[in-house]
Scaffold this motif. Structure first.
Motif, short mmCIF file in Angstrom:
data_model
loop_
_atom_site.label_atom_id
_atom_site.label_comp_id
_atom_site.label_asym_id
_atom_site.label_seq_id
_atom_site.Cartn_x
_atom_site.Cartn_y
_atom_site.Cartn_z
N ILE A 125 3.59 -14.19 -0.39
CA ILE A 125 4.93 -14.74 -0.59
C ILE A 125 5.55 -15.15 0.73
CG2 ILE A 125 7.24 -14.28 -1.51
CD1 ILE A 125 5.05 -14.39 -3.63
N PHE A 126 5.30 -14.36 1.76
CA PHE A 126 5.90 -14.63 3.07
C PHE A 126 5.00 -14.06 4.15
CE2 PHE A 126 8.36 -13.01 6.69
CZ PHE A 126 8.94 -14.19 7.15
N CYS A 127 4.91 -14.78 5.27
CA CYS A 127 4.21 -14.27 6.44
C CYS A 127 4.86 -14.90 7.67
CB CYS A 127 2.72 -14.60 6.39
SG CYS A 127 1.78 -13.92 7.79
N SER A 130 1.89 -0.70 5.90
CA SER A 130 2.14 -1.36 4.62
C SER A 130 2.71 -0.36 3.63
CB SER A 130 0.84 -1.95 4.05
OG SER A 130 0.31 -2.93 4.91
N GLN A 131 3.49 -0.87 2.67
CA GLN A 131 4.04 -0.01 1.63
C GLN A 131 4.38 -0.85 0.41
OE1 GLN A 131 7.71 0.58 4.34
NE2 GLN A 131 8.38 1.22 2.31
N LYS A 132 4.45 -0.18 -0.75
CA LYS A 132 4.85 -0.84 -1.98
C LYS A 132 6.37 -0.79 -2.11
CE LYS A 132 0.63 0.32 -4.56
NZ LYS A 132 0.09 1.04 -5.73
N ILE A 169 3.76 -5.74 -1.92
CA ILE A 169 3.20 -5.04 -0.77
C ILE A 169 3.83 -5.65 0.48
CG2 ILE A 169 1.13 -4.37 0.48
CD1 ILE A 169 1.28 -3.28 -2.36
N VAL A 170 4.57 -4.85 1.21
CA VAL A 170 5.24 -5.31 2.42
C VAL A 170 4.55 -4.69 3.63
CG1 VAL A 170 7.42 -5.41 3.69
CG2 VAL A 170 7.43 -5.49 1.19
N HIS A 175 3.29 -9.64 -0.04
CA HIS A 175 2.35 -10.10 -1.05
C HIS A 175 2.71 -9.50 -2.40
CE1 HIS A 175 0.07 -10.79 2.66
NE2 HIS A 175 -0.70 -11.63 1.98
N THR A 176 2.36 -10.21 -3.47
CA THR A 176 2.48 -9.62 -4.80
C THR A 176 1.42 -8.54 -4.95
OG1 THR A 176 0.95 -11.20 -5.82
CG2 THR A 176 3.29 -11.82 -5.74
#
Length: 256
Positions: free
Chosen positions: A224-226, A250-252, A243-244, A217-218
């Protein structure tokens, strides 16, 4: 060129990385490299280690290399040479030296090919290193037949750069533009699952040794992707912070 030099101010045309050395020129065009302005003594020398370019089929280009010195170089800036000499290269690396007695002022020097390609290294001005491109890692991977290749054993604290060259039907392509990647992070989800995130210029690559649920995600929450990733998945992204989420963690991640 500043990205690959220890000193800023270098410029040129048809300059490529070549396994920790520098390649000047292409199969159809000459290349040149111009130093930043240097305060040189009255009498000095410019030396460079160089050899002719040899293709994968063993054919040498038969290149002539030149070294020139001027307040402004003719090729790059339309000036006049104060000293200039040409050298016929061989397939073996040799040292070529230009002597100049017109120093005692700020000058720059230029090293280039009269035609086609040459490999150069260890540029020296008056016995002090002027520094060719500084590469901290030099590896060549050959025999790759697919469109993907996994390189292992990389250090997550380092940034890596690479180029790609293709060979088909005995014809060898020019090297690609240099692509730089940063080993961003590693996520250990337990149960033997390790996922790596690599970012480069406008993209992010997520790889996982087992199938993992991944979302990107932005920073303001736009997805953006899932989906599930098993192996490797690359995403083209604008520069920014994302944010991945891999599994439950999760992490930036910064893309730039």
């Amino acid at each position: 060129l500043d990205e690959y030099m220890t000193d800023e101010g270098w410029r040129g045309s048809k300059v490529y990385q070549a396994g920790g050395k520098c390649k000047l020129g292409s199969s159809t065009s000459a290349g040149y490299l111009v130093s930043p302005e240097l305060q040189l003594p009255a009498v000095f020398t410019i030396s460079v280690d160089a050899k002719d370019y040899v293709t994968s089929s063993g054919r040498a280009d038969g290149t002539t290399l030149y070294i020139g010195v001027g307040e402004k170089t003719p090729t790059g800036e339309g000036g006049e040479w104060l000293a200039y000499e040409e050298f016929a290269l061989t397939a073996e690396t040799e040292t070529y030296t230009l002597h100049c007695d017109a120093g005692g002022r700020a000058l720059c020097f230029e090293i280039g090919t009269v035609q086609k390609r040459a490999i150069i290294d260890n540029i020296r001005a008056n016995g002090t290193s002027a520094q060719a491109p500084a590469m901290t890692m030099s590896e060549t991977y050959s025999g790759i037949t697919g469109t993907q290749y996994r390189v292992t054993g990389l250090d997550r604290t380092h940034t890596y750069s690479y180029t790609v060259r293709a060979i088909a039907g005995g014809i060898e392509s020019e090297e690609s533009n240099v692509i730089t990647v940063t080993m961003a992070s590693s996520v250990d989800e337990g149960h033997g699952t390790v996922a790596n995130i690599i970012t480069g210029e406008g993209y992010m690559t997520i790889s996982s040794d087992t199938e993992s649920q991944v979302s990107v995600h932005t920073i303001d929450g736009i997805r953006i992707f899932c989906g599930k990733v098993s192996g490797q998945r690359s995403l083209r992204l604008d520069n920014g912070i994302y944010i991945v989420t891999i599994g439950s963690k999760s992490q930036k991640v910064l893309v730039r």
